[in-house]
Design a protein around this motif. Sequence first.
Motif, PDB file in Angstrom:
ATOM      1  N   UNK A 102       0.939  -1.297   0.100  1.00 57.30           N
ATOM      2  CA  UNK A 102       0.106   0.021  -0.006  1.00 57.30           C
ATOM      3  C   UNK A 102       0.807   1.204  -0.149  1.00 57.30           C
ATOM      4  N   UNK A 154      -1.438   3.664  11.457  1.00 62.18           N
ATOM      5  CA  UNK A 154      -2.833   3.720  12.283  1.00 62.18           C
ATOM      6  C   UNK A 154      -3.464   2.152  11.836  1.00 62.18           C
ATOM      7  N   UNK A 155      -3.482   2.175  10.583  1.00 62.04           N
ATOM      8  CA  UNK A 155      -4.136   0.930   9.965  1.00 62.04           C
ATOM      9  C   UNK A 155      -3.266  -0.227  10.540  1.00 62.04           C
ATOM     10  N   UNK A 158      -3.880  -1.068  14.186  1.00 57.93           N
ATOM     11  CA  UNK A 158      -5.438  -1.733  14.260  1.00 57.93           C
ATOM     12  C   UNK A 158      -5.441  -3.118  13.667  1.00 57.93           C
ATOM     13  N   UNK A 159      -4.132  -3.643  12.897  1.00 55.87           N
ATOM     14  CA  UNK A 159      -4.116  -4.967  12.553  1.00 55.87           C
ATOM     15  C   UNK A 159      -3.708  -5.866  13.690  1.00 55.87           C
ATOM     16  N   UNK A 161      -4.031  -6.852  16.514  1.00 55.22           N
ATOM     17  CA  UNK A 161      -4.707  -8.049  17.416  1.00 55.22           C
ATOM     18  C   UNK A 161      -4.637  -9.338  16.647  1.00 55.22           C
ATOM     19  N   UNK A 193      -9.542  -1.376  24.090  1.00 54.89           N
ATOM     20  CA  UNK A 193      -9.986  -0.235  22.900  1.00 54.89           C
ATOM     21  C   UNK A 193      -9.462   1.050  23.462  1.00 54.89           C
ATOM     22  N   UNK A 196      -5.679   1.151  22.768  1.00 53.78           N
ATOM     23  CA  UNK A 196      -5.423   1.416  21.439  1.00 53.78           C
ATOM     24  C   UNK A 196      -5.430   2.604  21.194  1.00 53.78           C
ATOM     25  N   UNK A 197      -6.693   3.238  21.466  1.00 46.69           N
ATOM     26  CA  UNK A 197      -7.045   4.412  21.244  1.00 46.69           C
ATOM     27  C   UNK A 197      -5.843   5.570  21.584  1.00 46.69           C
ATOM     28  N   UNK A 200      -2.928   5.204  19.396  1.00 49.28           N
ATOM     29  CA  UNK A 200      -3.098   5.767  18.091  1.00 49.28           C
ATOM     30  C   UNK A 200      -3.147   7.142  18.092  1.00 49.28           C
TER      31      UNK A 200
END
Lengths: 225, 211
Positions: A102, A154-155, A158-159, A161, A193, A196-197, A200
Motif C-alpha cells: 500500500x 494507524x491501520x 489496528x491490525x 490484534x 479499546x 489502542x486509542x 493511536x
Amino acid sequence: MTGFFEEFVHALPSVGEGVAVTLLATALSAAVALIVAFAFGLLTRSTRLLVRGPSRFTVEFFRGTSLYVQLFWLFFALPVLGFRLEPMACAVVAFGLNFGAYGSEVVRGALEAVPRTQWEAAVALGMSPRQRMIRVVMPQAWVQMIPPFGNLLIQLLKATPLLSLITIADLTFEMDQLRSLTGSTAQAYLAVLVIYYAIAAVLNSFMRAAESAAKTRLGQDPGGS
Amino acid sequence: MWSWETAREGLPVVLSGFGITLLATVLGSAVAMLLGLVLAVALRTPTRWVTLPLRVIADFVRSTPLMIQLFAAWVLVPGLNALTLGIAVLGIHYATYTCEVYRAGIDAVPRGQWEACTALSLPRRRVWRAVILPQAVRNVLPALGNYVISMFKETPFLSVIAVQEMVHRANEYGSVHFAYLEAFTLAATVFLLASYPTSVLMRRLEKRLAR
C-alpha cells in the motif's frame, strides 16, 4: 467494576508486556513496510517493462489477497512446505509486505505529484539522477507522503490484534487472559479499546510533528503550526 | 507438499463461504455509505452539543481495531446472530471512514452553489437533496469504491465471531484435512481474482471522473 479495576491494577505488569509486544510488532512491521514501500515505489516507476511488470505484479498481489489470509498462510501453510517461521517473524513479514505494498502506491503518487518543472530545473542544473532524486525531488515528495503514511501506520496498529490469533502474547492476548480471570468481559474489551486509542493518538501526534518538521525544512509553513 | 487432488476437493468448501463474504461486503458497504453520509451531514450542523460527541465517537471507532470491536459487540449485544452483528460492526467501522470522504466531497462543492441556494431561499432540506448531495456524491464515488474493496479484504475478521465466511471455511477445511497450504492458497487466489479486476475498474472510473 471495582473487582475488575483491582485485577487490572494487579495485572498491570502483564498488560504492560502485552503493550510492549504490540508496539514492537508495530515498529518492526512499520520499518519493513517503509523499506518495501520505497523499493517498490521506485521500481514501479521504472521505464523498463522487465522491472516494472514484476514489481507491479508483486504490489497488486500483496494488496489484493487480504492481510488476514497472508498472515494465516505464512503461519499455517508455509510449515507444510518445510519452512517454519517464528510467529513474530510471520507477523512482521506479512504486515511489512502488505502495508509496504500500500505504501509503495503512496511513494509513487507523491513522486508523480512533484511538479515536472522541478525535475527539469534539476536537469538544467546538470545534476546527476541520484542528486536530482535526493536533493530536489525526494524532500518535496516526502512532505506529501507523511500524512498517508500516518494513516497506514494507524491501520497497521489496528491490525495487530491478529497477533493473538497466531499465539503471540500481545495486548489483546493479555487482556483476554484478564477477561477470563475476572469474568468482566465488557470492562476488559473497553480497556483494550481505550489503550489502542491512546497509542493511536500518540502515533498521530508523532506523525503530525514529523510533517511540520519536514515542511519547515522545505521552507513551507515556517514555525510549523 | 501441494496436492492438486486436495485442492480440487477443497475448492467447493472454500467457495461455499464466498457467498457470505460477498453478502457481508455488500450489506456492510450499504450500511457504511448511508451511515457515513448521515454522519457527514450531521457533523455540519452548527450545534456543538451534536457535533462534539459524534466527532469523539467517530474518532474512537476509527482508531481502534475492528477485531476487538467485533469481540466487544459479540458479548455486549446478545441475541443477534453473528452475521447481522458482523455486518453492523463492519458498516459502523467503515462509516467513520466514508464520513470523511463525504465531508471532503461536500467541501469541494463550490461556495457559489450554497450562495445561490440562499439567494433562491430554498429550504435547507432541498438544498441538500437537490443541489449539494448530487454533486458531492458523484465526486466521492471512486473513493467510496476503494473502501468497498478494502472492506471485502477485511471480511475474514468476521471469522473471529464464528461467521462462516470464506476464510473461516478454509481454516476449518485446513485443520480437518491437514491441508492448510491448499486451503489458504485457494482463499488468497479467490481474493486476488475478485479484488484486482474491481480495483482496475475503480481506477478507470476515477480517471474518467477526474476529466
